[in-house]
Enzyme design. Structure first.
Site, PDB file in Angstrom:
ATOM      1  N   PRO A 193     -12.801  84.334  -4.906  1.00 14.56           N
ATOM      2  CA  PRO A 193     -12.739  85.618  -5.607  1.00 14.56           C
ATOM      3  C   PRO A 193     -12.114  85.454  -6.987  1.00 14.56           C
ATOM      4  O   PRO A 193     -11.207  84.648  -7.177  1.00 14.56           O
ATOM      5  CB  PRO A 193     -11.855  86.482  -4.699  1.00 14.56           C
ATOM      6  CG  PRO A 193     -11.046  85.496  -3.926  1.00 14.56           C
ATOM      7  CD  PRO A 193     -11.941  84.323  -3.715  1.00 14.56           C
ATOM      8  N   GLU A 194     -12.616  86.190  -7.947  1.00 12.84           N
ATOM      9  CA  GLU A 194     -12.061  86.160  -9.290  1.00 12.84           C
ATOM     10  C   GLU A 194     -11.225  87.414  -9.522  1.00 12.84           C
ATOM     11  O   GLU A 194     -11.052  88.245  -8.632  1.00 12.84           O
ATOM     12  CB  GLU A 194     -13.185  86.015 -10.311  1.00 12.84           C
ATOM     13  CG  GLU A 194     -13.906  84.676 -10.190  1.00 12.84           C
ATOM     14  CD  GLU A 194     -14.811  84.393 -11.382  1.00 12.84           C
ATOM     15  OE1 GLU A 194     -14.623  84.996 -12.453  1.00 12.84           O
ATOM     16  OE2 GLU A 194     -15.713  83.545 -11.234  1.00 12.84           O
TER      17      GLU A 194
END
Length: 293
Positions: free
Chosen positions: A2-3
């Site tokens: 995830p960013e």
């Protein structure tokens, strides 16, 4: 992995449930995740009130009334589930809905209103740590982090000063966490496209000969902030099975202009260029060689 927009979406889903509540119990169902769980984990958490839930780069930070911070990282497959009033809510899930298997429910937090927060992580690349709030900025996780991309410190002057004299390419420069904290592969590619800048351009080109910010630095700052905010508003990007607090898929991937669009025609009207896939620092980059210079 995830960013920043995905982690921020999780934070916004958890904050109304956590903040102001007291921890009444903690179940640690294994001794470790990526790293060992904190020493005396239960003793240090039970009885504490949750004062705030913040984000720094891709870390979630729970501030506790006793002066410690609980720092959490989702890794590749970590997700939280909220259980309250017989209803399950998911402020973030990854990797093909793997969090549905309770065998991977490794940590359960019990709150004073009866809510339970379950951390599920099949691959156990996530982790939790505890540290004194006053010492957090000096901790190895945080002391070398750059500015927050959505904060006021990310300016054209800042990027120009950090890029001046550097021969590294813009894509690798933006993904250096010592320069911009939390900006990852997807959104660096999308921001460079919106700014009309090639990922192969040198970071030194963000400054002019006098060291002042070039126009391209101003465009890049605006594009970074814009693409991240749009992604947050869309609930993140679904590359595997990311979902927001309501269980709906993040929708920003529907707005990708270049990422994962190799050999497709550029979406910019009148351009006609073909999206190219290249590698920067071992990561896939996507750009239009015709309109990104």
């Amino acid at each position: 992995m995830p960013e920043l927009p995905e982690v921020e979406t999780v934070r916004r889903g958890l904050a109304p449930v956590l903040v102001g509540r007291r921890v009444t119990d903690l179940e640690a169902r294994r001794p470790d995740l990526r790293f060992p769980l904190p020493e005396k984990f239960r003793e240090r958490l039970v009885g504490q009130q949750i004062v705030a839930l913040d984000r720094r780069a891709k870390y979630l930070i729970t501030a506790l009334s006793g002066g410690e911070d609980l720092v959490m990282h989702l890794g590749m497959t970590g997700r939280f589930t909220i259980l309250r009033d017989g209803v399950r809510e998911t402020p973030g899930e990854y990797a093909h809905d793997s969090g549905a298997n309770p065998v991977h429910d490794h940590v359960v937090l019990h709150l004073s209103d009866g809510t339970r927060i379950v951390y599920n992580d099949p691959r156990r690349f996530g982790f939790v740590m505890m540290m004194a709030h006053a010492e957090r900025e000096a901790h190895a996780l945080f002391r070398n982090l750059g500015v927050e991309p959505l904060g006021n410190q990310l300016t054209a002057d800042y990027l120009a000063s950090r890029g001046r004299g550097k021969k590294t390419n813009l894509k690798s420069f933006l993904m250096d966490q010592r320069i911009v904290a939390g900006l990852g592969n997807i959104y660096a590619s999308e921001a460079l496209y919106r700014a009309g800048l090639s990922p192969n351009r040198s970071a030194s080109s963000l400054a002019d000969r006098r060291g002042a910010p070039a126009d391209r630095a101003t465009r890049l700052v605006a594009s970074i902030k814009q693409v991240l905010q749009h992604a947050i508003d869309a609930g993140g990007s679904t590359l595997r099975d990311y979902r927001n607090v309501n269980g709906a898929s993040g929708a920003f991937q529907k707005s990708f202009a270049v990422y994962d669009r190799a050999d497709s025609i550029c979406l910019k009207p009148g351009c006609g260029g073909k999206i190219r896939r290249t590698l920067h620092a071992g990561r896939a980059s996507f750009h239009c060689p015709r309109c990104q210079r």
